[in-house]
Scaffold this active site. Structure first.
Site, PDB file in Angstrom:
ATOM      1  CB  SER A 127      87.562 -58.068 -16.782  1.00  0.00           C
ATOM      2  OG  SER A 127      88.042 -58.632 -15.799  1.00  0.00           O
ATOM      3  CE1 TYR A 152      82.681 -58.859 -13.282  1.00  0.00           C
ATOM      4  CE2 TYR A 152      85.480 -59.900 -14.490  1.00  0.00           C
ATOM      5  CZ  TYR A 152      84.449 -58.558 -13.932  1.00  0.00           C
ATOM      6  OH  TYR A 152      84.664 -57.367 -14.148  1.00  0.00           O
TER       7      TYR A 152
END
Length: 348
Positions: A127, A152
């Site tokens: 990501s 995350y």
């Protein structure tokens, strides 16, 4: 080639699986259909995939390591695209264990199963969130990314480190893909553009964080899929020029590589919202809010590696992409989607 796509009922997994089937590939799709967002949306994506005789669907969880390994061996999987993950920056602040279980333990199971089954190439989703506190733009895979600002992001950076260990120890070719704010039809309801659309259609106010002073490298789903597709047959090779004294984080002496896949054209949040308004033919009622914990002010992808290795640069404009999303949204939910439908679809 038989390709396992984990998270095949998810946004990117669905579109990638559909593309692979269109290209004549045999696809094994795995998904656990968790309720992080509207399960019916996942079911509707899945139903289109299982209609193909070249698609084998497996409803199981990555927590079941033995089941995962058995599936890979029984179906003769040669390549894995690992897209299953617990997504969302804000959700990681209130539900940390979901990220530890899925993004760390689940990815560990994928790595070990890949080793045991002799997988030829493991492609996995990282990501843009890994860039964290970095401010030098555009973000490059050669940048140090040791300062995540959300759990995350930390789990995604951990995935890259875990993959490198397996590339080093077992010569497993691994490719990490840092996706930049993916959007488009059949998207995730937890994403801002989707929730903006739902609330604008329902006549409800939208929350605009950091007073709208944000930039995102919004990347259309077809461009993401094209990048993945082109990289599938390019398993990374050891980089003979890798310097241990001045190491490049994006490559290695092991068969390991990381790429950015982004539009390479950051867009102001307010301009993005204005585009949604234009394509929906409705004005938004905005509530301006301060910056949220774990968020960043801007993202911007350096895609030199993608261009050099597979000659690809995402080209879909925001106007084109949002236009296609708006058309799909009106078709799927109905042009006059009411508040009850919108709230249900958002999983609220």
């Amino acid at each position: 080639m038989t390709i396992l796509v984990t998270g095949a009922a998810g946004f990117i997994g669905f579109h990638l699986s559909a593309r692979l089937l269109k290209e004549g590939k045999r696809v094994v799709g795995l998904d656990n259909f968790n309720d992080y967002y509207d399960v019916q949306l996942k079911r509707d994506r899945w139903s289109q995939l299982v209609a193909s005789p070249s698609f084998k669907g497996a409803e199981q969880d990555l927590a079941d390591y033995e089941g995962l390994l058995a599936l890979i061996r029984e179906e003769g999987v040669t390549t894995i695209v690992h897209l299953a993950a617990q997504a969302g920056v804000r959700y990681s602040i209130t539900n940390p264990f979901a990220y530890l279980e899925t993004n760390l333990q689940g990815f560990g199971h994928v790595l070990e199963a890949s080793r045991q089954a002799g997988i030829k190439h493991l492609v996995y989703a990282s990501s843009s969130s890994v860039y964290g506190a970095n401010v030098s733009m555009p973000f490059s895979v050669s940048d140090n990314v040791d300062h995540p600002v959300s759990l995350y992001a930390a789990t995604k950076k951990s995935n890259e480190l875990m993959a490198h260990a397996y590339s080093h120890l077992y010569n497993l070719p691994t490719t990490g893909l840092r996706f930049f704010t993916v959007y488009g039809p059949w998207g995730r309801p937890d994403m801002a553009y989707f929730s903006f659309t739902q609330k604008i259609m329902a006549g409800q106010p939208i929350q605009v964080f950091n007073e709208g002073k944000m930039q995102r490298d919004f990347t259309y789903i077809d461009d993401i899929v094209e990048g993945i597709y082109r990289l599938l047959d390019r398993a990374p090779q050891p980089n003979a020029e890798w310097d241990r004294v001045d190491p490049d984080p994006g490559t290695s002496y092991a068969p390991y590589k990381v790429y950015n896949i982004g539009n390479n054209k950051p867009v102001e949040l307010m301009a993005f919202i204005n585009t949604i308004e234009d394509k929906l033919g409705r004005k938004a009622v905005m509530e301006f809010k301060p910056m949220q914990p774990g968020d960043v002010t801007a993202t911007y992808a350096d895609i030199d590696g993608l261009m050099a290795d597979v000659d690809f640069r995402p080209e879909t404009t925001i106007e084109e992409g949002i236009g296609r999303f708006a058309e799909w949204y009106k078709s799927y939910y109905g042009a006059q989607a009411d508040l009850q439908t919108a709230v249900k679809a958002a999983g609220q």
